[in-house]
Scaffold this active site. Structure first.
Site, PDB file in Angstrom:
ATOM      1  N   ILE A   6       0.834  -1.200   0.000  1.00  0.00           N
ATOM      2  CA  ILE A   6       0.000   0.000   0.000  1.00  0.00           C
ATOM      3  C   ILE A   6       0.872   1.256   0.000  1.00  0.00           C
ATOM      4  CG2 ILE A   6      -1.858   1.234   1.153  1.00  0.00           C
ATOM      5  CD1 ILE A   6      -2.509  -1.606  -0.036  1.00  0.00           C
TER       6      ILE A   6
ATOM      7  N   ARG B 181      31.231  11.768 -23.124  1.00  0.00           N
ATOM      8  CA  ARG B 181      32.164  10.674 -22.905  1.00  0.00           C
ATOM      9  C   ARG B 181      32.973  10.408 -24.176  1.00  0.00           C
ATOM     10  NH1 ARG B 181      35.490   7.609 -19.745  1.00  0.00           N
ATOM     11  NH2 ARG B 181      35.294   5.371 -20.184  1.00  0.00           N
TER      12      ARG B 181
ATOM     13  N   GLN C 139      23.646   0.787 -20.453  1.00  0.00           N
ATOM     14  CA  GLN C 139      24.617   0.215 -21.383  1.00  0.00           C
ATOM     15  C   GLN C 139      25.501   1.302 -21.986  1.00  0.00           C
ATOM     16  OE1 GLN C 139      24.737  -3.040 -21.605  1.00  0.00           O
ATOM     17  NE2 GLN C 139      26.370  -3.232 -23.115  1.00  0.00           N
TER      18      GLN C 139
ATOM     19  N   HIS D 104      26.240   4.123 -20.647  1.00  0.00           N
ATOM     20  CA  HIS D 104      27.117   4.626 -19.590  1.00  0.00           C
ATOM     21  C   HIS D 104      28.218   3.630 -19.240  1.00  0.00           C
ATOM     22  CE1 HIS D 104      24.110   7.751 -18.969  1.00  0.00           C
ATOM     23  NE2 HIS D 104      24.874   8.304 -18.058  1.00  0.00           N
TER      24      HIS D 104
ATOM     25  N   GLU E 268      -0.823  -1.436 -10.792  1.00  0.00           N
ATOM     26  CA  GLU E 268      -2.025  -1.101 -11.577  1.00  0.00           C
ATOM     27  C   GLU E 268      -2.312  -2.140 -12.663  1.00  0.00           C
ATOM     28  OE1 GLU E 268      -4.303   1.432 -10.960  1.00  0.00           O
ATOM     29  OE2 GLU E 268      -3.119   1.527  -9.134  1.00  0.00           O
TER      30      GLU E 268
ATOM     31  N   THR F 175      -0.431  -6.009 -13.990  1.00  0.00           N
ATOM     32  CA  THR F 175       0.825  -6.412 -14.626  1.00  0.00           C
ATOM     33  C   THR F 175       0.727  -6.365 -16.151  1.00  0.00           C
ATOM     34  OG1 THR F 175       0.154  -8.731 -14.705  1.00  0.00           O
ATOM     35  CG2 THR F 175       1.315  -7.987 -12.716  1.00  0.00           C
TER      36      THR F 175
END
Length: 385
Positions: free
Chosen positions: A156, A269, A338, A340, A365, A367
């Site tokens: 909850i 990078r 990936q 990073h 809410e 699956t």
């Protein structure tokens, strides 16, 4: 068709972005690490009129529709899903009061949510009840002019910080029909017999508060009944189109946040003497991430429009939006990590957190598997069976 946001929606989007940049981004990592509910940020959000988005203006809220709310949710989750969840979920359960509550209930329970003076929750799931809401076993028995409630509720949101909860109970165990005999009842957290045990160690959205609720002979007045006794399940089902669209908006926000951070990192990078964004393998990842995020956004916005306009395909679209957007969120966060590389595996960078946070959108809410069942049934015209 007009895909352009209105001037008011653009301003709303900008307002939320500014708030998120100034108030959420600097502290998001801290709240995640400590699994701490951000009371101070909730208070600031209230001061800025950002709580109670769905609450009508006459009860202190903003009175936003589902599409406006989706815009807010997306931007908050793009900043940080954990804190974003806390802000957008501070009024869980109020949908039932807005739609079916008495005037006294609306005046008493809605305005404190919008002003930040109270937090609410919706108590539906149980230890043995997940996707099958109709198997709820929490009982509410009438004793004079009171209900006596016994049962356990699990997973909850706002469990240990909430001031009141809209609890789905079985009020008539002998009612004929699978969906009859349930009621929604407001239970204040300070009632005798009410206990909330916080759940820690969650994979993601750690800033949000999640708990198990234990109701042991909790007594509430009959005035706490929302709407008609015995119709609680059917009342609850009316909100899933909106709430599942809301989860789709969460997922879009997560995908957006992860994709934007991946793009920024790829431009900064360097490897082999140039930014990794110059390499085709990375370019393809970025292209897919941003394309799929845009597709998920458009499906989510269409679902929100459908709910706002009571369109005939709203249930199908809501499940489509949630299923697709949550898948995009998980895939995009994965690719962001990936891109990073090793840096994405530690919490120095936000994408590690987004990777953990994304998964829940495929679970709560309803699956992913449940959404596919709903879509297939709607396509075949079978609806709820």
């Amino acid at each position: 068709m007009d895909f352009e946001l209105s001037d008011e929606q653009k301003q709303l989007k900008k307002t939320v972005q500014d708030f998120a940049e100034n108030e959420i981004l600097p502290v998001a990592k801290e709240y995640d690490r400590k699994e701490k509910y951000p009371h101070d940020i909730v208070e600031k959000a209230a001061e800025n009129g950002m709580l109670g988005a769905q609450i009508p203006i006459e009860y202190g809220g903003a009175g936003y529709d589902v599409l406006d709310t989706a815009i807010i949710v997306e931007e908050l989750f793009a900043a940080d899903p954990g804190i974003g969840f806390c802000l957008t979920a501070s009024g869980f359960g109020t949908e039932a009061i807005i739609e079916f509550g008495t005037e006294d209930q609306k005046e008493e329970y809605l305005e404190p949510i919008a002003t930040g003076d109270a937090i609410s929750g919706a108590a539906i799931s149980e230890p043995d009840t997940g996707s099958d809401v109709s198997s709820v076993s929490t009982r509410a028995e009438k004793d004079g002019d009171e209900y006596v409630i016994n049962g356990n509720k699990m997973w909850i949101s706002n469990g240990t910080v909430g001031d009141y909860f809209v609890v789905l109970c079985k009020t008539d165990p002998d009612a004929e029909g699978r969906y009859n005999g349930f009621s929604q009842i407001i239970v204040e957290a300070d009632r005798d017999g009410f206990e909330a045990d916080k759940i820690t160690g969650k994979l993601g959205i750690r800033a949000s508060d999640t708990a198990e609720l234990i109701l042991d002979d909790v007594r509430v007045p009959e005035e706490n009944l929302i709407g008609t006794e015995g119709m609680g399940f059917l009342q609850q089902m009316q909100f899933f189109d909106a709430t599942r669209t809301g989860v789709a908006a969460q997922a879009v926000g997560i995908a957006k946040g992860a994709a934007e951070r991946a793009l920024e990192y790829a431009q900064e990078r360097e490897q082999f003497g140039r930014p990794i964004g110059d390499f085709q393998a990375i370019q393809h990842k970025l292209a897919d991430m941003h394309t799929e995020t845009e597709a998920a956004r458009n499906l989510t916005y269409k679902s929100a429009w459908s709910v706002d306009n009571s369109d005939g395909q709203l249930t199908k679209l809501a499940s489509m939006a949630k299923e697709f957007a949550s898948r995009v969120a998980v895939d995009t966060a994965n690719e962001a990590v990936q891109i990073h590389g090793g840096s994405g595996y530690v919490d120095d960078f936000d994408v590690e957190r987004f990777y953990r946070d994304a998964k829940i959108t495929q679970i709560y809410e309803g699956t992913t598997e449940i959404q596919k069942m709903i879509i297939a049934r709607e396509l075949q015209g079978k609806g709820m069976t």
